[in-house]
Design a protein around this motif. Sequence first.
Motif, PDB file in Angstrom:
ATOM      1  N   GLY A 175     -46.209   7.371  33.242  1.00 47.06           N
ATOM      2  CA  GLY A 175     -47.077   6.023  33.007  1.00 47.06           C
ATOM      3  C   GLY A 175     -47.951   6.309  31.818  1.00 47.06           C
ATOM      4  O   GLY A 175     -47.875   7.056  30.791  1.00 47.06           O
ATOM      5  N   PHE A 176     -48.906   5.163  31.723  1.00 45.76           N
ATOM      6  CA  PHE A 176     -49.764   5.237  30.357  1.00 45.76           C
ATOM      7  C   PHE A 176     -50.832   4.472  30.788  1.00 45.76           C
ATOM      8  O   PHE A 176     -51.191   3.711  31.665  1.00 45.76           O
ATOM      9  N   LEU A 177     -52.078   4.865  29.981  1.00 45.39           N
ATOM     10  CA  LEU A 177     -53.339   4.151  29.937  1.00 45.39           C
ATOM     11  C   LEU A 177     -53.645   3.424  28.654  1.00 45.39           C
ATOM     12  O   LEU A 177     -53.436   4.175  27.411  1.00 45.39           O
ATOM     13  N   ALA A 178     -54.064   2.198  28.687  1.00 46.82           N
ATOM     14  CA  ALA A 178     -54.234   1.735  27.236  1.00 46.82           C
ATOM     15  C   ALA A 178     -55.645   1.089  27.259  1.00 46.82           C
ATOM     16  O   ALA A 178     -56.169   0.626  28.425  1.00 46.82           O
ATOM     17  N   TYR A 179     -56.652   0.990  26.060  1.00 45.24           N
ATOM     18  CA  TYR A 179     -57.645   0.643  26.128  1.00 45.24           C
ATOM     19  C   TYR A 179     -57.987  -0.550  24.947  1.00 45.24           C
ATOM     20  O   TYR A 179     -57.528  -0.213  23.953  1.00 45.24           O
ATOM     21  N   PHE A 180     -58.832  -1.747  25.339  1.00 44.36           N
ATOM     22  CA  PHE A 180     -58.809  -2.561  24.257  1.00 44.36           C
ATOM     23  C   PHE A 180     -60.333  -2.714  24.270  1.00 44.36           C
ATOM     24  O   PHE A 180     -61.238  -3.661  24.998  1.00 44.36           O
ATOM     25  N   PRO A 181     -61.002  -2.136  23.264  1.00 42.65           N
ATOM     26  CA  PRO A 181     -62.470  -2.494  23.130  1.00 42.65           C
ATOM     27  C   PRO A 181     -62.774  -4.009  22.864  1.00 42.65           C
ATOM     28  O   PRO A 181     -62.326  -4.766  22.073  1.00 42.65           O
ATOM     29  N   VAL A 182     -63.702  -4.507  23.784  1.00 45.93           N
ATOM     30  CA  VAL A 182     -64.126  -5.841  23.817  1.00 45.93           C
ATOM     31  C   VAL A 182     -64.815  -6.334  22.456  1.00 45.93           C
ATOM     32  O   VAL A 182     -64.365  -7.378  21.766  1.00 45.93           O
ATOM     33  N   LYS A 183     -65.250  -5.410  21.825  1.00 43.60           N
ATOM     34  CA  LYS A 183     -66.027  -6.127  20.260  1.00 43.60           C
ATOM     35  C   LYS A 183     -64.832  -6.261  19.307  1.00 43.60           C
ATOM     36  O   LYS A 183     -65.053  -6.824  18.505  1.00 43.60           O
ATOM     37  N   GLN A 184     -63.525  -5.410  19.363  1.00 47.54           N
ATOM     38  CA  GLN A 184     -62.708  -5.385  18.396  1.00 47.54           C
ATOM     39  C   GLN A 184     -61.426  -6.152  19.013  1.00 47.54           C
ATOM     40  O   GLN A 184     -60.689  -6.342  17.962  1.00 47.54           O
ATOM     41  N   THR A 185     -61.481  -6.605  20.163  1.00 41.82           N
ATOM     42  CA  THR A 185     -60.165  -7.279  20.570  1.00 41.82           C
ATOM     43  C   THR A 185     -60.582  -8.476  21.206  1.00 41.82           C
ATOM     44  O   THR A 185     -61.253  -8.901  22.229  1.00 41.82           O
ATOM     45  N   ALA A 186     -59.999  -9.637  20.545  1.00 47.76           N
ATOM     46  CA  ALA A 186     -60.066 -10.898  21.362  1.00 47.76           C
ATOM     47  C   ALA A 186     -59.330 -11.098  22.738  1.00 47.76           C
ATOM     48  O   ALA A 186     -58.267 -10.315  22.913  1.00 47.76           O
ATOM     49  N   PRO A 187     -59.964 -11.425  23.664  1.00 48.62           N
ATOM     50  CA  PRO A 187     -59.385 -11.553  24.934  1.00 48.62           C
ATOM     51  C   PRO A 187     -58.040 -12.101  24.900  1.00 48.62           C
ATOM     52  O   PRO A 187     -57.011 -11.645  25.709  1.00 48.62           O
ATOM     53  N   ALA A 188     -57.651 -12.993  24.010  1.00 54.61           N
ATOM     54  CA  ALA A 188     -56.182 -13.741  23.972  1.00 54.61           C
ATOM     55  C   ALA A 188     -55.083 -12.724  23.687  1.00 54.61           C
ATOM     56  O   ALA A 188     -54.247 -12.259  24.078  1.00 54.61           O
ATOM     57  N   ARG A 189     -55.573 -11.550  22.751  1.00 55.95           N
ATOM     58  CA  ARG A 189     -54.553 -10.266  22.498  1.00 55.95           C
ATOM     59  C   ARG A 189     -54.453  -9.725  23.758  1.00 55.95           C
ATOM     60  O   ARG A 189     -53.155  -9.107  23.883  1.00 55.95           O
ATOM     61  N   PHE A 190     -55.565  -9.095  24.427  1.00 56.77           N
ATOM     62  CA  PHE A 190     -55.358  -8.427  25.677  1.00 56.77           C
ATOM     63  C   PHE A 190     -54.530  -9.098  26.465  1.00 56.77           C
ATOM     64  O   PHE A 190     -53.378  -8.631  27.222  1.00 56.77           O
ATOM     65  N   PHE A 191     -54.803 -10.453  26.754  1.00 55.52           N
ATOM     66  CA  PHE A 191     -54.072 -10.901  27.722  1.00 55.52           C
ATOM     67  C   PHE A 191     -52.472 -11.292  27.471  1.00 55.52           C
ATOM     68  O   PHE A 191     -51.653 -11.497  28.267  1.00 55.52           O
ATOM     69  N   ALA A 192     -52.311 -11.145  26.509  1.00 52.26           N
ATOM     70  CA  ALA A 192     -50.889 -11.338  25.628  1.00 52.26           C
ATOM     71  C   ALA A 192     -50.292 -10.224  25.987  1.00 52.26           C
ATOM     72  O   ALA A 192     -49.056 -10.417  26.297  1.00 52.26           O
ATOM     73  N   VAL A 193     -50.649  -9.083  25.696  1.00 49.98           N
ATOM     74  CA  VAL A 193     -49.998  -7.721  26.202  1.00 49.98           C
ATOM     75  C   VAL A 193     -49.561  -7.935  27.561  1.00 49.98           C
ATOM     76  O   VAL A 193     -48.731  -7.601  28.005  1.00 49.98           O
ATOM     77  N   PHE A 194     -50.745  -8.196  28.458  1.00 52.37           N
ATOM     78  CA  PHE A 194     -50.653  -8.115  29.948  1.00 52.37           C
ATOM     79  C   PHE A 194     -49.543  -9.019  30.276  1.00 52.37           C
ATOM     80  O   PHE A 194     -48.490  -8.861  31.047  1.00 52.37           O
ATOM     81  N   ALA A 195     -49.534 -10.291  29.625  1.00 49.88           N
ATOM     82  CA  ALA A 195     -48.491 -11.390  30.016  1.00 49.88           C
ATOM     83  C   ALA A 195     -46.943 -10.595  29.562  1.00 49.88           C
ATOM     84  O   ALA A 195     -46.033 -10.702  30.252  1.00 49.88           O
ATOM     85  N   GLY A 196     -47.012  -9.866  28.411  1.00 49.52           N
ATOM     86  CA  GLY A 196     -45.663  -9.185  28.247  1.00 49.52           C
ATOM     87  C   GLY A 196     -45.183  -8.164  29.053  1.00 49.52           C
ATOM     88  O   GLY A 196     -43.892  -7.970  29.583  1.00 49.52           O
ATOM     89  N   LEU A 197     -46.164  -7.420  29.579  1.00 54.36           N
ATOM     90  CA  LEU A 197     -45.760  -6.401  30.656  1.00 54.36           C
ATOM     91  C   LEU A 197     -45.378  -7.129  32.035  1.00 54.36           C
ATOM     92  O   LEU A 197     -44.486  -6.543  32.806  1.00 54.36           O
ATOM     93  N   ARG A 198     -46.291  -8.420  32.309  1.00 52.28           N
ATOM     94  CA  ARG A 198     -45.714  -8.736  33.573  1.00 52.28           C
ATOM     95  C   ARG A 198     -44.226  -9.440  33.496  1.00 52.28           C
ATOM     96  O   ARG A 198     -43.469  -9.470  34.372  1.00 52.28           O
ATOM     97  N   ALA A 199     -43.871  -9.745  32.276  1.00 50.71           N
ATOM     98  CA  ALA A 199     -42.471 -10.448  32.205  1.00 50.71           C
ATOM     99  C   ALA A 199     -41.516  -9.085  32.184  1.00 50.71           C
ATOM    100  O   ALA A 199     -40.449  -9.149  32.722  1.00 50.71           O
ATOM    101  N   LEU A 200     -42.120  -8.012  31.805  1.00 47.40           N
ATOM    102  CA  LEU A 200     -41.229  -6.856  31.939  1.00 47.40           C
ATOM    103  C   LEU A 200     -40.916  -6.448  33.396  1.00 47.40           C
ATOM    104  O   LEU A 200     -40.031  -6.080  33.956  1.00 47.40           O
ATOM    105  N   GLN A 201     -42.020  -6.787  34.230  1.00 45.43           N
ATOM    106  CA  GLN A 201     -41.905  -6.444  35.612  1.00 45.43           C
ATOM    107  C   GLN A 201     -41.022  -7.306  36.264  1.00 45.43           C
ATOM    108  O   GLN A 201     -40.419  -6.708  37.362  1.00 45.43           O
ATOM    109  N   ARG A 202     -40.642  -8.337  35.840  1.00 47.48           N
ATOM    110  CA  ARG A 202     -39.490  -9.244  36.351  1.00 47.48           C
ATOM    111  C   ARG A 202     -38.277  -8.860  36.134  1.00 47.48           C
ATOM    112  O   ARG A 202     -37.272  -9.576  36.532  1.00 47.48           O
ATOM    113  N   ASP A 203     -38.087  -8.219  35.169  1.00 45.98           N
ATOM    114  CA  ASP A 203     -36.632  -7.855  34.377  1.00 45.98           C
ATOM    115  C   ASP A 203     -36.021  -6.650  35.319  1.00 45.98           C
ATOM    116  O   ASP A 203     -36.502  -5.528  35.186  1.00 45.98           O
ATOM    117  N   PRO A 204     -35.211  -7.097  35.922  1.00 52.25           N
ATOM    118  CA  PRO A 204     -34.617  -5.984  36.733  1.00 52.25           C
ATOM    119  C   PRO A 204     -33.773  -4.722  35.714  1.00 52.25           C
ATOM    120  O   PRO A 204     -33.120  -3.844  36.474  1.00 52.25           O
TER     121      PRO A 204
END
Length: 291
Positions: A175-204
């Motif tokens: 597995g892996f761990l990733a961090y997104f500092p709040v001062k340097q990362t817009a919430p939209a960027r973090f949640f875009a990455v999260f959405a991409g990983l959620r899409a991968l979860q649905r890919d058999p």
Amino acid sequence: MPVSVADAYLEHADRQRTRLDRPVSLGRSSSCDVPLNDTECSRRHALVNPQMGGEAWVVDLGSTNGTYVNGRRILRPTRLADGDRLAIGRSEFTFHGPSAARAAPAAASGETQLTQPVIKVERAWLLLADIEGFTEFSQQHPPEEVSRRVGAWVAACAARFAEHEADIQVFLGDGFLAYFPVKQTAPARFFAVFAGLRALQRDPAHLPFRIVLHHADISLGAPVANAAESILGPGVNLLFRLEKVASAARVRCAATAAALAHWPEPRPPHTSLGRHALKGFDGEHELFALA
């Protein structure tokens, strides 16, 4: 004289050196940091990723013929020790850097360790992902298939990060761990990455994996050259403890109370997995399954 952390490098067969002051890709493609004129290599074959205050991990990116360390095909991201021999197709390299035996070991729970002085504390979004049932999977399938599928999963996840100019900072084997500092990362960027990983979860086509999110203060250690900073703190340790809760509940995506409290509206549908007493922490801590 021992090789210092800042001087970690790959030595090629012709004695040429590639410094590991950033992630280094190897493969047949001319876009790789180390292009290899070798038909036995895949276009993007492997990645050597410096992290955690000087450690270096090699990741096979789903190659056809595999990546070998000291003659053994790696099945998942693997930490390199000083003097390890890395074989990719017909090309061979020697890793020179801090020995895995000398580097600060990870805790038994998988928690990260600080190997450099703390230089700053940051508020950050944290994302922990791990392959579900990896031990059983690795025991039930040939090494070649395990290596290929784990590598393909890592590459697919890394691509979702790269689409939004982000990186995976810490590999954990399965597995892996990733961090997104709040001062340097817009919430939209973090949640875009999260959405991409959620899409991968649905890919058999990809291995099943779990995601757990947290929002907390983290302590960052001094980076080595341009490598990733080391990371630790109670928030990181809490995330690993709660991932075990999610695993026991067989939940594929979960978030802590702190993550939901900072989640932009509208928040996703969520269900409490209860409050849990965790080793090393006072009180009880609630985790939520996300739909």
